[in-house]
Design an enzyme around this catalytic site. Sequence first.
Site, short mmCIF file in Angstrom:
data_model
loop_
_atom_site.label_atom_id
_atom_site.label_comp_id
_atom_site.label_asym_id
_atom_site.label_seq_id
_atom_site.Cartn_x
_atom_site.Cartn_y
_atom_site.Cartn_z
N GLU A 1 -3.44 0.92 -6.33
CA GLU A 1 -2.36 0.34 -6.80
C GLU A 1 -1.92 0.15 -8.11
OE1 GLU A 1 0.09 -2.18 -5.53
OE2 GLU A 1 -0.75 -2.27 -3.73
N CYS B 1 0.83 -1.04 0.43
CA CYS B 1 0.22 0.37 0.14
C CYS B 1 1.02 0.79 0.14
CB CYS B 1 -0.93 -0.62 1.32
SG CYS B 1 -2.07 1.28 1.34
#
Length: 221
Positions: free
Chosen positions: A105, A2
């Site tokens: 992402e 992340c």
Amino acid sequence: MCGRFVITHPDAALARLFGARPANDLPDTPRYNVCPTQPVATIRSEGGTRLLAPMRWGFLPHWYKSETDGPLLINARAESVATKPAFRAACRERRCIVPASGFYEWTKDDEGRRLPWYIARPGGAPLAFAGIWQDWEREGRAHRTVAIVTTEAAEDMATLHHRCPVVLEPADWALWLGEAGHGAATLMRAPAPGTLAWYRVDPRVNSNRAEGPGLIEPLAA
């Protein structure tokens, strides 16, 4: 992993959701492009009281002589967090929750261009990332710092990215925060299939200076 996330839920709503007392110096919301080294809201438990307070995103081990003395530790791998020297004490003693509305992402196209995706709960409810924290101080500079714990992605999300934040469900919060005894290690697992949904978003988010609600709008086909 992340590396960027979004928080649009107001502080008051997060305080109610987590049963936490909010600090006066929380970062402003909404934020559509939260980046490493910025302050982020976190929940930790002290003496049975939950506190909603800011921490610097980017864990600083106590032996770092400056903020840039080693790698920028924004994530901690679930597979090694309990044994890695930088993280093992925090994993035992200083666990926290990092609330988020969603995160980003990236994949790449055939020409190597980075394609961003926005990932969130299908219904828009907040996410509770597992975190660990560490106080750091050198020569008058002090930070309370945090890393987000990540794990291997579940089968559905692995088609997008092989890593994913550990997402804690409400029934798990007390155990992760150290309020419900031992066994927090059992929580460091991938979100169940269907917990998260994702879609392509504008490549503007590739810049850490980009901001605004347009960053999480689905990209037109």
